[in-house]
Enzyme design. Structure first.
Site, mmCIF file in Angstrom:
data_model
loop_
_atom_site.group_PDB
_atom_site.id
_atom_site.type_symbol
_atom_site.label_atom_id
_atom_site.label_comp_id
_atom_site.label_asym_id
_atom_site.label_seq_id
_atom_site.Cartn_x
_atom_site.Cartn_y
_atom_site.Cartn_z
ATOM 1 N N ASN A 194 0.832 -1.215 0.000
ATOM 2 C CA ASN A 194 0.000 0.000 0.000
ATOM 3 C C ASN A 194 0.863 1.260 0.000
ATOM 4 O OD1 ASN A 194 -2.684 -0.824 -0.135
ATOM 5 N ND2 ASN A 194 -2.769 -1.319 2.048
ATOM 6 N N HIS A 199 -2.999 2.777 -2.381
ATOM 7 C CA HIS A 199 -4.084 1.919 -1.910
ATOM 8 C C HIS A 199 -4.894 1.289 -3.032
ATOM 9 C CE1 HIS A 199 -3.183 3.708 1.990
ATOM 10 N NE2 HIS A 199 -3.763 2.627 2.480
ATOM 11 N N GLU A 229 -6.216 -7.971 5.014
ATOM 12 C CA GLU A 229 -5.480 -8.739 4.001
ATOM 13 C C GLU A 229 -5.401 -10.208 4.404
ATOM 14 O OE1 GLU A 229 -4.183 -6.337 5.961
ATOM 15 O OE2 GLU A 229 -2.114 -6.791 6.551
#
Ligand SMILES: [Mg+2]
Length: 325
Positions: A194, A199, A229
């Site tokens: 990220n 993102h 995640e």
């Protein structure tokens, strides 16, 4: 997800009177409908019970053999029919009791013979409107059910839904002692992905991994997005060794290719913890906790690896470690 709203155009007509059939056929065609015309109740029933049947039907009440009323009764007898058929009964009967009997049997509307053409046309429009409303309701229900159980980003089950699947498997294990394993797969260094690529790229990574995992699982495995995640996989009939083979297939497949996202080529790996239901892991939270502990160990041992919960000994099972592809 839902069928497109298509105007109701096909109409089944059943009438034993040839003149009546001809008049109805001419009028309906003129009004833009596609009539399917039969001369008896049995044929009407056969057509209406078929998949893809017309959703609108004009049934003559009085027909030799199976009459219109019986056709409606049969049609309404199965509450699980996937779609609704709107039925207009044509009747030469005019008594209040007769009309009530028709409506009670499940007819939606009735028209007295000889009928007025404009009245019939207006009644058919009402039927079409009701069918369209019903279609929209079913569609809204399906959409809201889907939204309530699926993760919007990955399209996988959301956390609540995958925990539901797990809860059912635990109950089955309690009843029938059917073994299953769970895998928690966690993307390694996802924060770095990220931070480095943004993102949106991170979201894309999760989508691609979701698709990859789905393609590698067996049809009866379930996978859901467990956390940011983290993915939870439930593999029925698998002991820990067999589930670890599934987990390893996922791990190696993901580690093998870098993901091409926009102009980036992103190397992604996952760590996986595996645990199996058993006397020591016999609850939802215990089996999850054990998989989580194994995952933690996989992270500690350098990531991009599969670790099995040590309290889940291999057992003799019938788990087929084959992929869908
Ligand atoms: Mg008749």
């Amino acid at each position: 997800m839902c069928a497109e709203g298509i105007g109701v155009s096909r109409i089944l007509v059943a009438d034993d009177d040839a003149v009546s059939r001809r008049v109805l056929g001419t009028l309906l065609t003129m009004w833009g409908y596609e009539p399917e015309i039969v001369d008896n109740g049995l044929d009407a029933q056969r057509i209406l019970l078929k998949e893809g049947a017309p959703k609108l039907a004009i049934l003559d009440w009085m027909m030799p053999g199976m009459d219109g009323l019986q056709v409606v009764k049969e049609l309404r007898a199965d509450p699980n029919r996937p779609s609704y058929t709107y039925v207009l009964l044509l009747t030469s009967k005019g008594q209040k009791e007769d009309i009530l009997a028709g409506l009670d049997a499940g007819a939606d509307d009735y028209l007295k013979k000889p009928f007025d053409a404009q009245q019939l046309r207006a009644r058919l429009r009402v039927g079409s409107r009701i069918l369209e409303l019903q279609r929209r309701l079913v569609c809204a229900l399906e959409t809201s059910e889907y939204r309530a159980t699926h993760d919007f980003l990955s399209g996988l089950y959301n956390r609540a839904a995958i925990i539901d699947v797990l809860t059912r498997e635990v109950s089955r294990w309690e009843r029938e002692h059917t073994l299953f394993s769970v895998c928690i797969a966690d993307v390694d260094h996802f924060k770095d992905i990220n931070d480095t690529y943004g993102h949106l790229a991170g979201d894309e990574v999760l989508k691609r991994l979701s698709l990859r995992m789905q393609s590698l699982l067996r049809t009866y495995d379930s996978v859901g997005r467990y956390g940011g995640e983290e993915f939870l996989i439930i593999a029925p009939h698998c002991d820990s060794v067999e589930a670890a083979a599934i987990a390893e297939r996922i791990r190696s497949s993901i580690a093998m290719d870098e993901l091409r996202i926009d102009q980036f080529s992103i190397a992604v790996t996952v760590s996986v913890g595996v645990s199996t239901i058993g006397s020591r892991n016999g609850t939802v939270s215990a089996v999850l906790h054990a998989a989580d502990a194994a995952l933690y160990r996989a992270k500690g041992l350098g990531r991009n690896r599969v670790e099995i919960d040590t309290t889940s000994p291999p057992q003799n099972t019938v788990c087929a470690v084959v992929s869908r592809r």
